[in-house]
Design a protein around this motif. Structure first.
Motif, PDB file in Angstrom:
ATOM      1  N   LEU B 271     -32.633-103.551  -5.913  1.00  0.00           N
ATOM      2  CA  LEU B 271     -31.299-103.819  -5.802  1.00  0.00           C
ATOM      3  C   LEU B 271     -30.517-102.853  -4.920  1.00  0.00           C
ATOM      4  CD1 LEU B 271     -28.541-105.615  -6.237  1.00  0.00           C
ATOM      5  CD2 LEU B 271     -28.620-104.253  -8.533  1.00  0.00           C
ATOM      6  N   ILE B 272     -30.137-103.239  -3.730  1.00  0.00           N
ATOM      7  CA  ILE B 272     -29.262-102.577  -2.863  1.00  0.00           C
ATOM      8  C   ILE B 272     -27.650-102.910  -2.991  1.00  0.00           C
ATOM      9  CG2 ILE B 272     -28.710-101.858  -0.400  1.00  0.00           C
ATOM     10  CD1 ILE B 272     -31.610-102.552   0.086  1.00  0.00           C
ATOM     11  N   SER B 273     -26.872-101.707  -3.283  1.00  0.00           N
ATOM     12  CA  SER B 273     -25.474-101.930  -3.381  1.00  0.00           C
ATOM     13  C   SER B 273     -24.665-101.150  -2.311  1.00  0.00           C
ATOM     14  CB  SER B 273     -24.989-101.613  -4.793  1.00  0.00           C
ATOM     15  OG  SER B 273     -26.069-102.135  -5.767  1.00  0.00           O
ATOM     16  N   ALA B 274     -23.394-101.784  -2.020  1.00  0.00           N
ATOM     17  CA  ALA B 274     -22.642-100.582  -1.030  1.00  0.00           C
ATOM     18  C   ALA B 274     -21.220-101.210  -1.351  1.00  0.00           C
ATOM     19  CB  ALA B 274     -23.038-100.857   0.429  1.00  0.00           C
ATOM     20  N   GLN B 275     -20.402-100.292  -1.408  1.00  0.00           N
ATOM     21  CA  GLN B 275     -18.916-100.569  -1.694  1.00  0.00           C
ATOM     22  C   GLN B 275     -18.010 -99.721  -0.647  1.00  0.00           C
ATOM     23  OE1 GLN B 275     -17.309-100.036  -5.409  1.00  0.00           O
ATOM     24  NE2 GLN B 275     -16.623-102.206  -5.356  1.00  0.00           N
ATOM     25  N   LEU B 276     -17.072-100.132  -0.051  1.00  0.00           N
ATOM     26  CA  LEU B 276     -15.998 -99.431   0.583  1.00  0.00           C
ATOM     27  C   LEU B 276     -14.822 -99.534   0.235  1.00  0.00           C
ATOM     28  CD1 LEU B 276     -15.382 -97.591   3.277  1.00  0.00           C
ATOM     29  CD2 LEU B 276     -15.030 -99.964   4.500  1.00  0.00           C
ATOM     30  N   ASN B 277     -14.332 -98.647  -0.391  1.00  0.00           N
ATOM     31  CA  ASN B 277     -13.023 -98.580  -1.056  1.00  0.00           C
ATOM     32  C   ASN B 277     -11.626 -98.057  -0.330  1.00  0.00           C
ATOM     33  OD1 ASN B 277     -13.326 -99.949  -3.747  1.00  0.00           O
ATOM     34  ND2 ASN B 277     -14.717 -98.273  -4.090  1.00  0.00           N
ATOM     35  N   LEU B 278     -10.874 -98.879   0.195  1.00  0.00           N
ATOM     36  CA  LEU B 278      -9.612 -98.176   0.806  1.00  0.00           C
ATOM     37  C   LEU B 278      -8.429 -98.565   0.181  1.00  0.00           C
ATOM     38  CD1 LEU B 278     -10.525-100.024   4.369  1.00  0.00           C
ATOM     39  CD2 LEU B 278     -10.946 -97.465   3.652  1.00  0.00           C
ATOM     40  N   GLU B 279      -7.365 -97.919   0.549  1.00  0.00           N
ATOM     41  CA  GLU B 279      -6.130 -98.009  -0.424  1.00  0.00           C
ATOM     42  C   GLU B 279      -5.898 -99.355  -0.681  1.00  0.00           C
ATOM     43  OE1 GLU B 279      -2.629 -96.068   1.127  1.00  0.00           O
ATOM     44  OE2 GLU B 279      -1.793 -95.912  -1.267  1.00  0.00           O
ATOM     45  N   GLN B 280      -5.971-100.415   0.042  1.00  0.00           N
ATOM     46  CA  GLN B 280      -5.577-101.823  -0.267  1.00  0.00           C
ATOM     47  C   GLN B 280      -6.679-102.792  -0.282  1.00  0.00           C
ATOM     48  OE1 GLN B 280      -1.933-102.719   2.697  1.00  0.00           O
ATOM     49  NE2 GLN B 280      -1.108-103.197   0.843  1.00  0.00           N
ATOM     50  N   TRP B 281      -7.532-102.208   0.406  1.00  0.00           N
ATOM     51  CA  TRP B 281      -8.809-103.240   0.639  1.00  0.00           C
ATOM     52  C   TRP B 281     -10.176-102.737  -0.057  1.00  0.00           C
ATOM     53  CZ3 TRP B 281      -9.019-108.059   2.611  1.00  0.00           C
ATOM     54  CH2 TRP B 281      -7.845-108.396   3.427  1.00  0.00           C
ATOM     55  N   SER B 282     -10.852-103.140  -0.725  1.00  0.00           N
ATOM     56  CA  SER B 282     -12.402-103.039  -1.277  1.00  0.00           C
ATOM     57  C   SER B 282     -13.272-103.961  -0.539  1.00  0.00           C
ATOM     58  CB  SER B 282     -12.725-102.942  -2.859  1.00  0.00           C
ATOM     59  OG  SER B 282     -11.744-101.651  -3.258  1.00  0.00           O
ATOM     60  N   LEU B 283     -14.395-103.562  -0.061  1.00  0.00           N
ATOM     61  CA  LEU B 283     -15.237-104.411   0.468  1.00  0.00           C
ATOM     62  C   LEU B 283     -16.696-104.148  -0.299  1.00  0.00           C
ATOM     63  CD1 LEU B 283     -14.367-104.143   4.265  1.00  0.00           C
ATOM     64  CD2 LEU B 283     -13.824-105.885   2.890  1.00  0.00           C
ATOM     65  N   THR B 284     -17.430-105.166  -0.792  1.00  0.00           N
ATOM     66  CA  THR B 284     -18.457-104.732  -1.669  1.00  0.00           C
ATOM     67  C   THR B 284     -19.551-105.626  -1.059  1.00  0.00           C
ATOM     68  OG1 THR B 284     -17.089-104.431  -3.410  1.00  0.00           O
ATOM     69  CG2 THR B 284     -19.351-104.645  -3.795  1.00  0.00           C
ATOM     70  N   GLY B 285     -20.863-105.130  -1.255  1.00  0.00           N
ATOM     71  CA  GLY B 285     -22.078-106.221  -1.103  1.00  0.00           C
ATOM     72  C   GLY B 285     -23.210-105.709  -1.560  1.00  0.00           C
ATOM     73  N   GLU B 286     -24.098-106.710  -2.273  1.00  0.00           N
ATOM     74  CA  GLU B 286     -25.224-106.350  -3.177  1.00  0.00           C
ATOM     75  C   GLU B 286     -26.295-107.356  -2.674  1.00  0.00           C
ATOM     76  OE1 GLU B 286     -23.461-105.681  -7.353  1.00  0.00           O
ATOM     77  OE2 GLU B 286     -24.879-104.056  -6.902  1.00  0.00           O
ATOM     78  N   TYR B 287     -27.586-106.771  -2.637  1.00  0.00           N
ATOM     79  CA  TYR B 287     -28.444-107.613  -2.267  1.00  0.00           C
ATOM     80  C   TYR B 287     -29.968-107.272  -3.246  1.00  0.00           C
ATOM     81  CZ  TYR B 287     -32.483-109.668   0.414  1.00  0.00           C
ATOM     82  OH  TYR B 287     -33.690-110.116   0.920  1.00  0.00           O
ATOM     83  N   LEU B 288     -30.268-108.524  -3.645  1.00  0.00           N
ATOM     84  CA  LEU B 288     -31.298-108.265  -4.770  1.00  0.00           C
ATOM     85  C   LEU B 288     -32.607-109.049  -4.527  1.00  0.00           C
ATOM     86  CD1 LEU B 288     -32.327-107.658  -8.037  1.00  0.00           C
ATOM     87  CD2 LEU B 288     -30.941-109.549  -8.809  1.00  0.00           C
ATOM     88  N   ARG B 289     -33.851-108.560  -4.991  1.00  0.00           N
ATOM     89  CA  ARG B 289     -34.954-109.424  -4.942  1.00  0.00           C
ATOM     90  C   ARG B 289     -35.665-109.059  -6.110  1.00  0.00           C
ATOM     91  NH1 ARG B 289     -38.286-108.969   0.858  1.00  0.00           N
ATOM     92  NH2 ARG B 289     -36.809-110.080   2.035  1.00  0.00           N
ATOM     93  N   ILE B 290     -36.234-110.353  -6.702  1.00  0.00           N
ATOM     94  CA  ILE B 290     -36.923-109.987  -8.096  1.00  0.00           C
ATOM     95  C   ILE B 290     -38.236-110.673  -7.722  1.00  0.00           C
ATOM     96  CG2 ILE B 290     -37.153-111.060 -10.390  1.00  0.00           C
ATOM     97  CD1 ILE B 290     -34.106-111.407 -10.413  1.00  0.00           C
ATOM     98  N   ASP B 291     -39.346-109.738  -7.703  1.00  0.00           N
ATOM     99  CA  ASP B 291     -40.785-110.176  -7.468  1.00  0.00           C
ATOM    100  C   ASP B 291     -41.412-110.373  -8.758  1.00  0.00           C
ATOM    101  OD1 ASP B 291     -40.929-109.606  -4.947  1.00  0.00           O
ATOM    102  OD2 ASP B 291     -40.775-107.636  -4.820  1.00  0.00           O
ATOM    103  N   THR B 292     -41.978-111.689  -9.122  1.00  0.00           N
ATOM    104  CA  THR B 292     -42.603-111.691 -10.390  1.00  0.00           C
ATOM    105  C   THR B 292     -43.979-112.200 -10.181  1.00  0.00           C
ATOM    106  OG1 THR B 292     -41.872-114.048 -10.158  1.00  0.00           O
ATOM    107  CG2 THR B 292     -40.732-112.604 -11.672  1.00  0.00           C
ATOM    108  N   GLU B 293     -44.746-111.574 -11.145  1.00  0.00           N
ATOM    109  CA  GLU B 293     -46.363-112.058 -11.015  1.00  0.00           C
ATOM    110  C   GLU B 293     -46.910-112.386 -12.391  1.00  0.00           C
ATOM    111  OE1 GLU B 293     -48.214-108.624  -7.879  1.00  0.00           O
ATOM    112  OE2 GLU B 293     -49.385-109.222  -9.872  1.00  0.00           O
ATOM    113  N   ARG B 294     -47.147-113.511 -12.577  1.00  0.00           N
ATOM    114  CA  ARG B 294     -47.554-114.152 -13.770  1.00  0.00           C
ATOM    115  C   ARG B 294     -48.903-114.513 -13.712  1.00  0.00           C
ATOM    116  NH1 ARG B 294     -42.560-117.277 -13.067  1.00  0.00           N
ATOM    117  NH2 ARG B 294     -40.924-116.195 -14.533  1.00  0.00           N
TER     118      ARG B 294
END
Lengths: 146, 420
Positions: B271-294
C-alpha cells in the motif's frame, strides 16, 4: 503564490530573477503560511518554576507538543497543557512558535489517543488555567503571552 | 427500517442523556489524578440511506440507524517512558458488524530515546495495525475525513475488517529526525485474528465462486506470524506525508469437515500513501494491491492466484473555522486484469458490477461546538464489490443477484459525534 513572486521577479533582472525564483517563492510561502502576527505581544512556552522553557529549541518543543518526548532530561515526566484548538493564543503558539498549523497538532493527538500510542496534552479553558496547571504539575509545560 | 424495540429506545435515551450531560459540562477528558492518566470517550450515531442495496442495515426506504460507535479508553504513563493504553469499543454497523463490545487496543509502549534525534520503541499486547493513513484510529470519526473511509482500502462491510484493524502481538518502531524531515518505521509480528468473524471464509475463498453462499468454513488457521510493516517520511510535522505499508500473511487452513478441503493461503498487500497538508487544503491518495495465492482448496489442488487493485484520490478544503468540505474518487477492482468484471461474471454467473466499485463522494463536516461534530456526505456508486452479503442476502447467488442488487446506486450518510 509562487506565480505571483515569479511575476515580480520578471520586473527585475531576468537572469537573477530566474535564479531567485525558487528561494523567493519559498520565503514568500513560508511567510504567508506561518506569517508573523501583527500583535505586539509574544507567545512563549511556559514552564512555571522550571523557568527554562524559553531556551528550548523549536525541535525540542515540537517533540514535546506532538507528544513524542515524555521525559525531561532530569527524568521528570512531562505534562503538557494547552488551550482549545481555536483559542487565539493556541493558534499563535502553533504557528509562531512551533511553525505548524493547529490542525496538525489535533490530528496527531487524535491519532495517538484513538490508537493507544500516546497521551495527548490536557486541554484547559483559559490562559490563566494553563499557568496554574503548569505551576502545580511537576514537569508541566504550556504557553503564555508576554 | 428501524423497529421500536426496547433496545432501540434504550439506545436513543442513552444518546439523549449523554447529549444533555455533554452540553451541560464541556469536559475535555477525565483526569484520574495519578500521573497523566486520563479517560476519554466518544459516542457517534449515524444515519444511512441508499437508493438501492443495503449498507449498514436496511438502508433503503426510510434509511437505517444501525451505525453506532461508542468508545472508552484509559491511558497514561506509569513511568515517563512507559505508556499503558486500553480502549473498549461497542460498534453496530448493520449485518457487517457483530454488534458487540470488543477490546480495540490494550498495549504497553516503551520508548527509548537513543540520541537527540533517534527514538526506538517496542509496543506489545493488542496493537493497532500500522496500515496506511487512517487504519489505526479509524473507529473514531474524529480521525476520519468523512463518515465513511474509502471502502476500497478500509473495508467496513467485509469480513477482513477485524484482521485489518488490530493484531495480538508485538511491534517495534523507530524514528529518525533531521531538521524538518523525519523517517519512521514500524514492524508488527502477530498472531493474525484470522479465525475472527467470518474472515476465514474470506481468506480461503469459500465466500467466492464455487463456495459462494456457504458460511463459516469449519476449521482453523495455523502458520507463521503475520507481518505488517510501514515505512514513512514526513516533512515539517506532516505537511508532506509519504508511507509504504506491506502486509504479509501465509497460513495453512486445517479443515475439520470432510466436505471442506484443507489448503494454504498466502496474502501479500503493498500500500502506498501520500498526503499534502496546506493551511486550507489537504490532498490525499492511496494505492493498494492485494495478491492472494490459494492452493489445495479446489479439486486437483490447482493454485489460484488473484490480484485486486484499490485506490482513491481525495481533496479536503477547510473553508471556515470548524468546517471542511470533501471530494473523493474511490475505486476497487477485485481482479486487476478484469476491471469491468466481465471475465469474473462469466465464470461465476454473477453480474459484472459485483467485481468492482467506483465511488464518487462529496461531503461536509462541521465541528459546531468544541468536541461535537456532524458530518454528511453523498456517494454516487457504480458497482457493488464492497457490499456485505449479510446485509444483502442473495447477492452472491447467481440466480438472485440481479434481482436483489442494484449496480448503480446512491448512498447518503449523516453522523453526529460527541467526545470528551
Amino acid at each position: 503564490m509562487c506565480q505571483r513572486s515569479t511575476a515580480g521577479d520578471r520586473l527585475g533582472a531576468v537572469n537573477r530573477g530566474r535564479r531567485l525564483a525558487l528561494p523567493v517563492c519559498c520565503a514568500v510561502l513560508t511567510l504567508w503560511c506561518f506569517g508573523a502576527s501583527a500583535a505586539d505581544s509574544r507567545v512563549v512556552p511556559y514552564a512555571g518554576s522550571r523557568g527554562s522553557a524559553t531556551s528550548l529549541t523549536r525541535t525540542e518543543l515540537r517533540d514535546i507538543f506532538f507528544a513524542r518526548q515524555t521525559k525531561w532530561p532530569n527524568g521528570d515526566p512531562i505534562r503538557v497543557f494547552v488551550l482549545p484548538d481555536r483559542h487565539p493564543l493556541h493558534v499563535r503558539f502553533s504557528k509562531e512558535v512551533l511553525g505548524v498549523y493547529p490542525y496538525q497538532l489535533r490530528s496527531t493527538w487524535d491519532r495517538i489517543l484513538y490508537s493507544g500510542t500516546g497521551v495527548p496534552p490536557t486541554v484547559v479553558n483559559t490562559p490563566q488555567e494553563v499557568r496554574e496547571r503548569v505551576d502545580e504539575a511537576p514537569g508541566g509545560i504550556g504557553y503564555a503571552e508576554e | 427500517m428501524m423497529s421500536t424495540t426496547p433496545r432501540s429506545i434504550a439506545r436513543v435515551l442513552g444518546a439523549v442523556t449523554s447529549l444533555l450531560i455533554g452540553l451541560a459540562t464541556p469536559a475535555h477528558a477525565i483526569d484520574l489524578g495519578f500521573r497523566d492518566f486520563q479517560i476519554h470517550g466518544f459516542a457517534s450515531q449515524g444515519y444511512t440511506h441508499t437508493s438501492g442495496n443495503d449498507f449498514f442495515g436496511n438502508s433503503q426506504d426510510d434509511g437505517s440507524l444501525e451505525f453506532t460507535e461508542l468508545g472508552l479508553n484509559v491511558l497514561g504513563h506509569p513511568l515517563p517512558n512507559l505508556l499503558f493504553a486500553v480502549q473498549g469499543i461497542y460498534r453496530d454497523a448493520g449485518g457487517s458488524d457483530k454488534e458487540d463490545f470488543r477490546l480495540d487496543y490494550a498495549n504497553f509502549d516503551l520508548s527509548l530515546p537513543v540520541r537527540d534525534n533517534v527514538t526506538l520503541g517496542i509496543r506489545g499486547g493488542r496493537v493497532k495495525n500500522p496500515f496506511g493513513l487512517y487504519n489505526e484510529a479509524r473507529d473514531a470519526i474524529w480521525t476520519r475525513p468523512s463518515v465513511l473511509l474509502p471502502q476500497s482500502i478500509y473495508f467496513d462491510s467485509l469480513a477482513l475488517r477485524e484482521i485489518e484493524l488490530a493484531s495480538d502481538g508485538g511491534l517495534l518502531y523507530g524514528r529518525f529526525a533531521f531538521g524538518d524531515h523525519a523517517l519512521s518505521a514500524e514492524l508488527v509480528a502477530s498472531d493474525p485474528r484470522a479465525n475472527a468473524s467470518g474472515a476465514t471464509d474470506f481468506i480461503v475463498g469459500f465466500d467466492s465462486l464455487a463456495f459462494r453462499g456457504t458460511n463459516n468454513a469449519p476449521g482453523s488457521f495455523e502458520g507463521r506470524l503475520l507481518l505488517v510493516g510501514r515505512a514513512g517520511y514526513e516533512w515539517r510535522e506532516g505537511l508532506v506525508r509519504l508511507f509504504f505499508t506491506a502486509v504479509d500473511f501465509d497460513h495453512d487452513f486445517e479443515s475439520s469437515s470432510p466436505t471442506f478441503p484443507s489448503g494454504n493461503a498466502k496474502v501479500f498487500a503493498p500500500l502506498i500513501s501520500a498526503q499534502l497538508n496546506l493551511e486550507q487544503w489537504s490532498l490525499t491518495g492511496e494505492y493498494l494491491r492485494i495478491d492472494t495465492e490459494r492452493s489445495g482448496f479446489t479439486p486437483g489442488g490447482v493454485l489460484l492466484e488473484n490480484t485486486s487493485e484499490s485506490y482513491y484520490l481525495q481533496a479536503q478544503y477547510r473553508f471556515a473555522p470548524g468546517w471542511s468540505a470533501l471530494a473523493r474518487y474511490d475505486a476497487l477492482f477485485l481482479n486487476i486484469d478484469d476491471h469491468d468484471g466481465s471475465a469474473s461474471a462469466r465464470l461465476s454467473g454473477l453480474p459484472r458490477d459485483r467485481f468492482f466499485a467506483k465511488d464518487l463522494t462529496f461531503g461536509l463536516r462541521w465541528e459546531f461546538l468544541e468536541d461535537w461534530l456532524v458530518a454528511a456526505e453523498y456517494h454516487n456508486i457504480d458497482g457493488t464489490a464492497w457490499l456485505s452479503p449479510i446485509d444483502n442476502p442473495g447477492i452472491n447467488n447467481p440466480a438472485q443477484a440481479r434481482e436483489v442488487s442494484d449496480g448503480h446506486w446512491d448512498l447518503f450518510t449523516l453522523m453526529f459525534s460527541y467526545r470528551f
